[in-house]
Design an enzyme around this catalytic site. Sequence first.
Site, PDB file in Angstrom:
ATOM      1  N   THR A  72       0.997  -1.277  -0.269  1.00  0.00           N
ATOM      2  CA  THR A  72       0.181   0.030  -0.325  1.00  0.00           C
ATOM      3  C   THR A  72       0.866   1.067  -0.001  1.00  0.00           C
ATOM      4  O   THR A  72       0.441   2.365  -0.822  1.00  0.00           O
ATOM      5  CB  THR A  72      -0.652   0.343   1.162  1.00  0.00           C
TER       6      THR A  72
ATOM      7  N   GLU B 194       9.627  10.269   9.273  1.00  0.00           N
ATOM      8  CA  GLU B 194       8.154  11.103   9.696  1.00  0.00           C
ATOM      9  C   GLU B 194       6.816  10.143   9.541  1.00  0.00           C
ATOM     10  O   GLU B 194       5.934  10.387  10.681  1.00  0.00           O
ATOM     11  CB  GLU B 194       8.452  11.960   8.241  1.00  0.00           C
TER      12      GLU B 194
ATOM     13  N   GLY C 163       0.649   9.265  10.291  1.00  0.00           N
ATOM     14  CA  GLY C 163       0.627   9.313   8.728  1.00  0.00           C
ATOM     15  C   GLY C 163       0.765  10.258   7.800  1.00  0.00           C
ATOM     16  O   GLY C 163       2.547  10.680   8.146  1.00  0.00           O
TER      17      GLY C 163
ATOM     18  N   GLY D  23      -7.139   0.622   3.115  1.00  0.00           N
ATOM     19  CA  GLY D  23      -5.691   0.703   3.326  1.00  0.00           C
ATOM     20  C   GLY D  23      -5.365   1.168   4.267  1.00  0.00           C
ATOM     21  O   GLY D  23      -4.148   1.447   4.817  1.00  0.00           O
TER      22      GLY D  23
ATOM     23  N   LYS E 168       3.022   3.570  18.461  1.00  0.00           N
ATOM     24  CA  LYS E 168       3.881   5.827  17.862  1.00  0.00           C
ATOM     25  C   LYS E 168       4.209   6.739  19.333  1.00  0.00           C
ATOM     26  O   LYS E 168       4.955   7.513  19.436  1.00  0.00           O
ATOM     27  CB  LYS E 168       2.359   6.029  17.501  1.00  0.00           C
TER      28      LYS E 168
HETATM   29  N1  HSE Z   1      -2.427   1.125  10.720  1.00  0.00           N
HETATM   30  C1  HSE Z   1      -2.639   2.000  11.411  1.00  0.00           C
HETATM   31  C2  HSE Z   1      -3.116   3.243  10.950  1.00  0.00           C
HETATM   32  C3  HSE Z   1      -1.639   2.701   9.983  1.00  0.00           C
HETATM   33  O1  HSE Z   1      -4.230   2.606  11.457  1.00  0.00           O
HETATM   34  O2  HSE Z   1      -3.185   4.493  11.723  1.00  0.00           O
HETATM   35  C4  HSE Z   1      -0.826   4.333  10.151  1.00  0.00           C
HETATM   36  O3  HSE Z   1      -0.163   4.022  10.835  1.00  0.00           O
END
Ligand code: HSE
Length: 406
Positions: free
Chosen positions: A11, A124, A129, A182, A200
């Site tokens: 992706t 980053e 995202g 995705g 994170k």
């Molecule tokens: N699976 C993660 C989310 C993707 O849904 O935030 C982005 O890090």
Amino acid sequence: MIDIAVLGYGTVGSGVVEVIDKNNSSINERTGDQIRIRYVLDLRDFPGDRVEEILVHDFDIILNDPDVKIVVEVMGGVEPAYTFVKKSLLSGKSVCTSNKELVAAHGPELIEIAKKNSVNFLFEASVGGSIPIVRPLNSSLTADRILEIRGILNGTTNYILTQMADEGWEFDKALSTAQQLGYAERNPEADIEGYDACRKIAILSSLAFGKSVNYEDIYTEGISKITARDIQYAEKMKCAIKLLASSTCEDGKYYAMVAPFIVKASHPLYSVNGVFNAIFIRGSEIGDVMFYGSGAGKLPTACAVVADVVDAARHIGKHIRVAWSAEKLELTGVKSATRRFFVRVSGKRVECEEKIRSVFGDAEFIETDEAADEFGFVTPPLPESSFDEKLNSIPGVIGSIRFEEK
Ligand code: HSE
């Protein structure tokens, strides 16, 4: 001309190729040089695809090509990503990655290798995202002492909770739609059990506090136990349920956690819906700064990766300092934190109210039209450890959710 190689054509990898193709001239203009995708590495073949001619199955072809100056790692997972990234840095290639598992597990070591080899390890896209958050922590916010990070760091779970509340969807339908869009990890357990948000917040906390926060030390609860009934109660209280990740520095002690919270309508995170993420940073002098944007998805995440490629290309031969040492940051348990809790109990309110008030004092009671056989109550603020103890003396408890007070 700066040649790059993309490891992984899933992706995010296909998004990276698409963004570089689509925005080629402005990316080159901003880089001050031409970025060319020289190789794409994947185990699969893609007949008829744009990358067919540059597709390789053997990482050594990339490693041994001295013209490749930047490696984009978007494979996910710790291995073989870790081996490929380490070899790339050791051979003088910068690496840009979206891989939070890799960064959370090996961040300081890879930063150190990058430093010794005058290259860069940039990540980053590993958090938030499309939201710029790693670079602000590493540059724009360096003048202040960071006291708190708090936010919604997982797009999939925020999408699921939003769809369950707005559309009345079942959990499974919301999850499978998030997968089709995705947003979700290959193994969605990482999203729904909070492990993704945990990695994170470990990355952001390490950058904010300068030492390594081990993600395994962070208290983590996901949303898999949240039900449609919980959401009905939250709505009755004019609140929403959000999966929050936070870390705090208070009187020299550090706390971090990931868990679902009930958030009031007046709270800025209440209206962060769908795949969006939002992150508050509180500094001792700057106060609150908030970051908001698409937390997952092919092109938003790819844009964050490609922005790192531009930065790496602008710094060929020069390491950008990242203040994240390998020294471990000790976390204090979350049980001493004081907050209110929402509790669901089976039975009739009239029969239980006196007992609940005698244990918790001034509780607020909530009943919904949908559930005659149960009720809810909100405790006054109390330490988590004392809540756990008191809750044991209440019969018929179905579950509890923390209240976000800020
Ligand atoms: N699976 C993660 C989310 C993707 O849904 O935030 C982005 O890090």
